[in-house]
Write a protein that holds these residues in place. Sequence first.
Motif, PDB file in Angstrom:
ATOM      1  N   GLU A 626       0.812  -1.213   0.000  1.00 45.49           N
ATOM      2  CA  GLU A 626       0.000   0.000   0.000  1.00 45.49           C
ATOM      3  C   GLU A 626       0.845   1.263   0.000  1.00 45.49           C
ATOM      4  N   LYS A 657      -7.824   3.468  -3.645  1.00 46.43           N
ATOM      5  CA  LYS A 657      -6.986   2.459  -3.002  1.00 46.43           C
ATOM      6  C   LYS A 657      -6.092   3.057  -1.917  1.00 46.43           C
ATOM      7  N   GLY A 705     -15.367  -1.350  -4.814  1.00 39.64           N
ATOM      8  CA  GLY A 705     -14.238  -2.149  -4.328  1.00 39.64           C
ATOM      9  C   GLY A 705     -14.357  -3.621  -4.663  1.00 39.64           C
ATOM     10  N   HIS A 715     -15.208 -10.322  -3.525  1.00 39.52           N
ATOM     11  CA  HIS A 715     -14.917  -9.516  -2.346  1.00 39.52           C
ATOM     12  C   HIS A 715     -15.286  -8.073  -2.645  1.00 39.52           C
ATOM     13  N   GLN A 717     -15.000  -4.006  -1.033  1.00 40.86           N
ATOM     14  CA  GLN A 717     -14.445  -3.054  -0.072  1.00 40.86           C
ATOM     15  C   GLN A 717     -14.919  -1.663  -0.490  1.00 40.86           C
ATOM     16  N   HIS A 719     -16.200   2.205  -0.995  1.00 39.60           N
ATOM     17  CA  HIS A 719     -15.736   3.544  -0.627  1.00 39.60           C
ATOM     18  C   HIS A 719     -16.805   4.522  -1.112  1.00 39.60           C
ATOM     19  N   ASN A 746     -21.581   2.144   3.518  1.00 38.57           N
ATOM     20  CA  ASN A 746     -20.678   1.098   3.017  1.00 38.57           C
ATOM     21  C   ASN A 746     -21.117  -0.318   3.380  1.00 38.57           C
TER      22      ASN A 746
END
Length: 758
Positions: A626, A657, A705, A715, A717, A719, A746
């Motif tokens: 990251e 990200k 995400g 999956h 994620q 935002h 979210n």
Amino acid sequence: MIRDNFSKILREAMSEDSWLISEDQYDAKKNLQFESLFALSNGYMGIRGVQEEGNHPSLPYVYINGIFDKSETFMRELVTLPNWSELKFYVEKQLLSVERCEILEYRRALDLKTATLYKHVLLRDESGRESLIESVRFLSRENVHRMGMKVYFTPLNYDGILEIESSINGSILNFCDAPRFKVKHSVVTENSAKEDNIYLEVETRDDLLHIGTGASLHAYENGEEVLRNRRCSAFGEVALEFADCKVKEGKTVEILKYVSVFTEKDCERAAIRPSVFKELESFRDRGFTEEHRAHKKVYDTMWKRANVRIKGDFELDRAVRFNIFHLMSTASEYDDRVNVGAKLLSGEEYGGHAFWDTELFMLPFFSFVFPEKAKRLECYRYRLLDAARKNARKNGYQGAQYPWESADDGTEQCPDWTIEPDGSCYRCYVAKYEHHVTAAVMYGAYKYAETTGDTDFLYKEAAEIFVETARFWASRVLYNETLKLYEIREVTGPDEWHEPVNNNVYTNYLVKWCLRFVSSLITEMKDSREAEYRSLCEKLHFMEEEAETWKEISDKIYIPKKEGTKIFEQFEGYFDLYEVLIEKYDKNDWPIRPEILKTMSVTETQLIKQADVVMLMHLLGQEFDEETIRENYNYYEKRTLHGSSLSPSIYAIMGLKIGDSSKAYRYLRRAALLDLWNIQGNTREGIHAANTGGVWQTVVFGFAGLSLDENGELHLQPHMPKEWEELQFSIMHRGEATEITIKGDNSYTIRKREANEV
């Protein structure tokens, strides 16, 4: 509401405003922009949103996917085919058009939900006669050889005789508004009629490929045919049907134009004309309304898969839908001889060629939403593998090198020379140095198989592409004895403003990944897919030593980096260039070119055209931690001028990200509204195809995400930006329709749809 301007019969047929793109007043300066925005396509054919009666300026282009010709041009380009949409109305020799009459009311609307173009105009001619003209146009998605137009004509303050001209115009030129570049790619071989049908057949100049277009005109009042004095005529390259009818004040006449098109790719040459007339007869028998209803039913099914709903952000919700509409409308679900051009089928820029745009920007959408269309796009690349082999040999390499610009035969269509407006020429080095398209083709095939689970394709056709492209890269690299590393010298990455360079990180790292992946795939096939492995070895004369070489190159390829940091150097010497940062933005939130570029070439600066290192991290995010992604994003974001429409969506996704959600939302707006607001000033040339795919990726991969793990499991994620109350979209996951709903906080739900819902 947009529909309020239209008469009741059209108002009731049109969708709500969230599905409508509207042109609210006539402005000739915006003609070409709206022709692109209002383009229609059914995967087989595309037509720009031209006015039926003709106006100026106009680029009245009709394209059939896969029909290319070169003639006097530098490259094979989509052929501008006979314009079948021409339909003119006269009263006492007065042409009723937006340019010849006073416009009392005007509105056109593209209905995204039904792929239908509606028009409403109220005109007053020089004699004070007022005529209400409303029209409906569509290209059938159920029967792709059928195109239809219906006009509702109502004289408001007069009785008289309405004269009608319906034509098929074969005199249209490519680049008809550019004197230096005009070219005619077809010649008329037949201009004839059969009873009440006009027919025009043309032949492309290079391949002598025949295309036939037929049209039939009808008019009704209260269900009764009212046309009189019908006459079909051949005027050079124009097939024309004339008729007239009596019109009465306040009474509406319905005028219908049925059209059909076939090419030599659809049937034998001798069968083109009979096929056109048979299709016209079948179309008329079914009727405009029933064909339109069937067409809308197909789109209803398509939208159940493809629609993205953003609650709480009306403008962006509609803009995202607009981009999806044009992308999904153009791709073919049945023909693997065609790809998706950089301007779809909405304009002539880039000649209708396929670029790396397909694999990296558009293919993810199709793989997740229309996997059958994605398969056709992959098969297109496989069909042209032999041409890629020849291209590699021509350039002194081994294996297969895919062309930077691909048309129908797989040869390189990027011209060696470019003509400037003043007539001067300069050498174009794009095809010579921009080789990363070959890595993109391989990456796209891998991601298609990963997304869809199509292992049969992966271990057969894709494996052949992988081996041959790996051979190309193995012959393309050079070994540096001093560094004890492999290099790729004289190459251009996505940032085309710096060419050529040595060791572009994007290219080198993608090659590193490609060679490593092919080596591991070969090992996997040898261990567990013995039949496919033997077949591959025999067909390609593959030797195990090749895979060992690929692994060595992958391990030792040079990746430039700023010492003491995690920032990659875009290419050797990049950090030595003059540092310029972007500090100002225009009213559309688009970067303003720094003043220093008035005295210094952009090639002397660190300013870049589009996402390059950041693009790499979008594709291979699992390769970097990251902090590495954050440092590179922060460094290159303030140096990227977004000179390409491909760029904003990538920065939006990567911004999310690293937690930069405010910039991500701004980037999404730039991308989604790019053509609707004509932000780059070139929408007239056609819809930016890669950007349409990038918009979808930004919403689904960025804000939602969405990702797949190594086992193919979903999956999320999310935002969610503060402007959104809810986001909903669907994907096909391992053959199952899956609906995903994300709330503003979210939280989310994943629901498998029932079979009857799709």
